[in-house]
Motif scaffolding. Sequence first.
Motif, mmCIF file in Angstrom:
data_model
loop_
_atom_site.group_PDB
_atom_site.id
_atom_site.type_symbol
_atom_site.label_atom_id
_atom_site.label_comp_id
_atom_site.label_asym_id
_atom_site.label_seq_id
_atom_site.Cartn_x
_atom_site.Cartn_y
_atom_site.Cartn_z
ATOM 1 N N PHE A 112 62.917 10.122 -10.149
ATOM 2 C CA PHE A 112 62.256 9.841 -8.872
ATOM 3 C C PHE A 112 60.959 9.055 -9.046
ATOM 4 O O PHE A 112 60.486 8.425 -8.093
ATOM 5 N N GLU A 115 62.535 5.896 -8.458
ATOM 6 C CA GLU A 115 62.922 5.728 -7.049
ATOM 7 C C GLU A 115 61.723 5.437 -6.153
ATOM 8 O O GLU A 115 61.864 4.756 -5.131
ATOM 9 N N ARG A 118 61.521 1.957 -5.513
ATOM 10 C CA ARG A 118 62.734 1.301 -4.973
ATOM 11 C C ARG A 118 63.012 1.766 -3.549
ATOM 12 O O ARG A 118 64.139 2.105 -3.211
ATOM 13 N N VAL A 119 61.985 1.815 -2.717
ATOM 14 C CA VAL A 119 62.208 2.222 -1.325
ATOM 15 C C VAL A 119 62.612 0.966 -0.550
ATOM 16 O O VAL A 119 61.801 0.067 -0.341
ATOM 17 N N HIS A 120 63.869 0.906 -0.170
ATOM 18 C CA HIS A 120 64.409 -0.298 0.466
ATOM 19 C C HIS A 120 64.374 -0.188 1.975
ATOM 20 O O HIS A 120 64.492 0.884 2.535
ATOM 21 N N PRO A 162 61.687 14.168 -5.109
ATOM 22 C CA PRO A 162 61.940 13.164 -4.057
ATOM 23 C C PRO A 162 60.958 13.285 -2.898
ATOM 24 O O PRO A 162 60.565 12.259 -2.310
ATOM 25 N N TYR A 166 58.765 9.792 -2.009
ATOM 26 C CA TYR A 166 58.854 9.025 -0.759
ATOM 27 C C TYR A 166 57.608 9.174 0.108
ATOM 28 O O TYR A 166 57.596 8.716 1.247
ATOM 29 N N HIS A 444 71.485 12.432 -11.253
ATOM 30 C CA HIS A 444 71.158 11.193 -10.550
ATOM 31 C C HIS A 444 72.193 10.813 -9.501
ATOM 32 O O HIS A 444 72.231 9.662 -9.072
ATOM 33 N N GLY A 461 69.714 12.240 -6.564
ATOM 34 C CA GLY A 461 70.090 10.834 -6.628
ATOM 35 C C GLY A 461 69.481 10.065 -5.453
ATOM 36 O O GLY A 461 68.562 10.539 -4.781
ATOM 37 N N ARG A 462 70.024 8.870 -5.213
ATOM 38 C CA ARG A 462 69.507 8.050 -4.116
ATOM 39 C C ARG A 462 69.726 8.711 -2.754
ATOM 40 O O ARG A 462 69.037 8.418 -1.787
ATOM 41 N N ALA A 465 66.944 10.233 -0.362
ATOM 42 C CA ALA A 465 66.133 9.482 0.593
ATOM 43 C C ALA A 465 66.533 9.780 2.036
ATOM 44 O O ALA A 465 65.704 9.717 2.943
ATOM 45 N N GLU A 466 67.801 10.116 2.237
ATOM 46 C CA GLU A 466 68.253 10.385 3.611
ATOM 47 C C GLU A 466 67.510 11.561 4.215
ATOM 48 O O GLU A 466 67.225 11.572 5.404
#
Length: 479
Positions: A112, A115, A118-120, A162, A166, A444, A461-462, A465-466
Motif C-alpha cells: 500500500f 498504491e 497510484r491513485v487513479h 489502505p 488513500y 495483493h 489488493g487494488r 480502494a473501492e
Amino acid sequence: MSNIHPNFIAGDWRNGATSLENRNPSDIDDLIGIYACASEEDVRSACLEAANAQSTWYDAGPQVRSDVLNRVATGIEQRAPEIARMLAREEGKILSEATAETQRAAHVFRFFAGEALRVHGEFIASVRSGVDIEVAREPLGAVGLITPWNFPIAIPAWKVAPALAYGNSVVLKPAELTPGTAHLLARIIADAGVPAGVFNLVMGPGASVGAALVADPNIQAISFTGSVPTGRAISQHSLNGMKKVQLEMGGKNPMVILEDADLSVAVAATLNGSFFSTGQRCTASSRLIVQASIHDAFVEELTRQMLALKVGPALAAESQVGPVVSQAQLDSNLAYVALAAAEGCDVVGGERLDGSGRGYFQRPALFLGATSSMRVCQEEIFGPCASVIRVEDFDEALWVANDTPFGLSAGICTQNLRYAREFRRRVQSGMVMVNLPTAGVDYHVPFGGRKNSSFGPREQGRAAAEFYTSSKTSYLFSG
Ligand code: ADP
C-alpha cells in the motif's frame, strides 16, 4: 498504572479508566500484560481527533503517505521476532505461522506504500461543449476499524494500510483477546512519523468500545472482521448513521476431493486447510466432500496424518498445532464434537488434551459419515474440526459445496481440467482454490466472499480502494 499498556489517542499514550489482562492460551498462568480499556470519552476523543487530523494527512500528499507506510513495513520487519513471539503467545499460533503472519503484515504495508502513489482517476469528455469532466477518488475521512483475534497483525495491517494510503485517518479497535500485537503495531506506526490524530488505537471490549466507535458521528465508515451476529449488528448501527460499511465474517468452506485427485496433494491441502492455525481461520476447510470411490483411501491417510500432528504450546519448536484461543472457544468446540456424535457421525479425535502447562489444547477432529443438513455441516465451528461428506459424483459434490449460508473460500482437488473449470465457474464463493488449501491467500489480490461471509466491497489488493475512497465527479467550464 505505569505497567498498563495504554491506548494511543491524538499522538498521546493514554491510560483508560479500566484494563484487561492478556493471558497465554498455551499456559493461562502466563500473564502477558495488562492493557488499558478505552472509556466512551476516550473513543469520542479519538474519533474527534481523527476527524480533525484527516485533511492535513490527505493534503500532505501521496509521497508523504507512501514514505510513512514504507517506514511501518520496515519497522515490522525489524521487530518481526518480537511481534511473532507476542502473536504466538497471545493468540496461540505456532511460531512459524506467527512469523509468516508478521511478514505478511510488512508486505501489506509495502504494497500500500506503492498504491498510495497510484491513485487513479478518469478524464471524460462531456456531452456539453467546453465542459470537462474528471472523476477522482478521494478519502472518506475518519474510518473505524474493528478486528478479530485470529489474525492479530495481518487483519489490522490489511485495514490500516489502505485506509492510510488513500488519505483517511484511523481509529483501530483490536480484539480484546489479542491487544498485544496491535499495541506493538501502534508503536511502530507512531514511530514511523504519522501525524498526531491520524492513527489512533482504542482497546477494550467490543460491546462498549467497539459499539461506541460504530456510533460515533465523526466516523464515516466501518470496516469489520468477526462473527456473523456482531457483523449484522454493526451493519444495522452503521446504516442508521449512514456510514459506509464493510464486513468480513464467517465461512463453512468446502474442500471437494474427486476420485482422480492426487491423493498426497489432497491430503496435504486438507491437513493444512482444516487443522493448521488450529482451524481458527475463516477460510479453514470445514466440510470435506469426498467422492465415494476415493473416500476410504483419503480418510485413512488423512486420519493417520491428523492423529500424528503434534498439538502443543505455541512456542515449543516441535508443536504443529497450537492451543485453542480461549476457554469459551474450547467449550464451543467440544460442544460441536459432542453434537457431531449426537447427529450420527463417527468422531475421530476432538478430545481435550492436557498438554504441558495449563493450556486449551484439543486434538484435531474428523466427523465421518456426515450429511450436508447436519448442524455440524452448516454452522461455523472455528476450531480444528472437519466434517466428511461422501458424495457419488461431481454434480453432487458441487451441490453440497454450495449448500450453506456461507460463501468465502472453496477448494477442489482434481486433475481433471473440465471439473476444475466447472467448479471455478459454479461454486458460490469469493475465492476458489484448485489443488490448494482453502486457507492461505496472497496479499495483493481481492479477499472476500458471498452470502453471509461478506458484505460490501472486497478487501486487499487494488480492490481496497473501492471501500477506502469515494468517487467525485467534477465538471469544469472554462468560459
Ligand atoms: P469473535 O467471536 O471471533 O470474538 P466478534 O464478532 O465477537 O468475534 O469480535 C470481533 C471484533 O468485534 C472484536 O474486536 C470485538 O471486540 C468486536 N465487537 C464485538 N461486539 C461488538 C459490538 N457490539 N460492536 C462493535 N464491535 C464489537
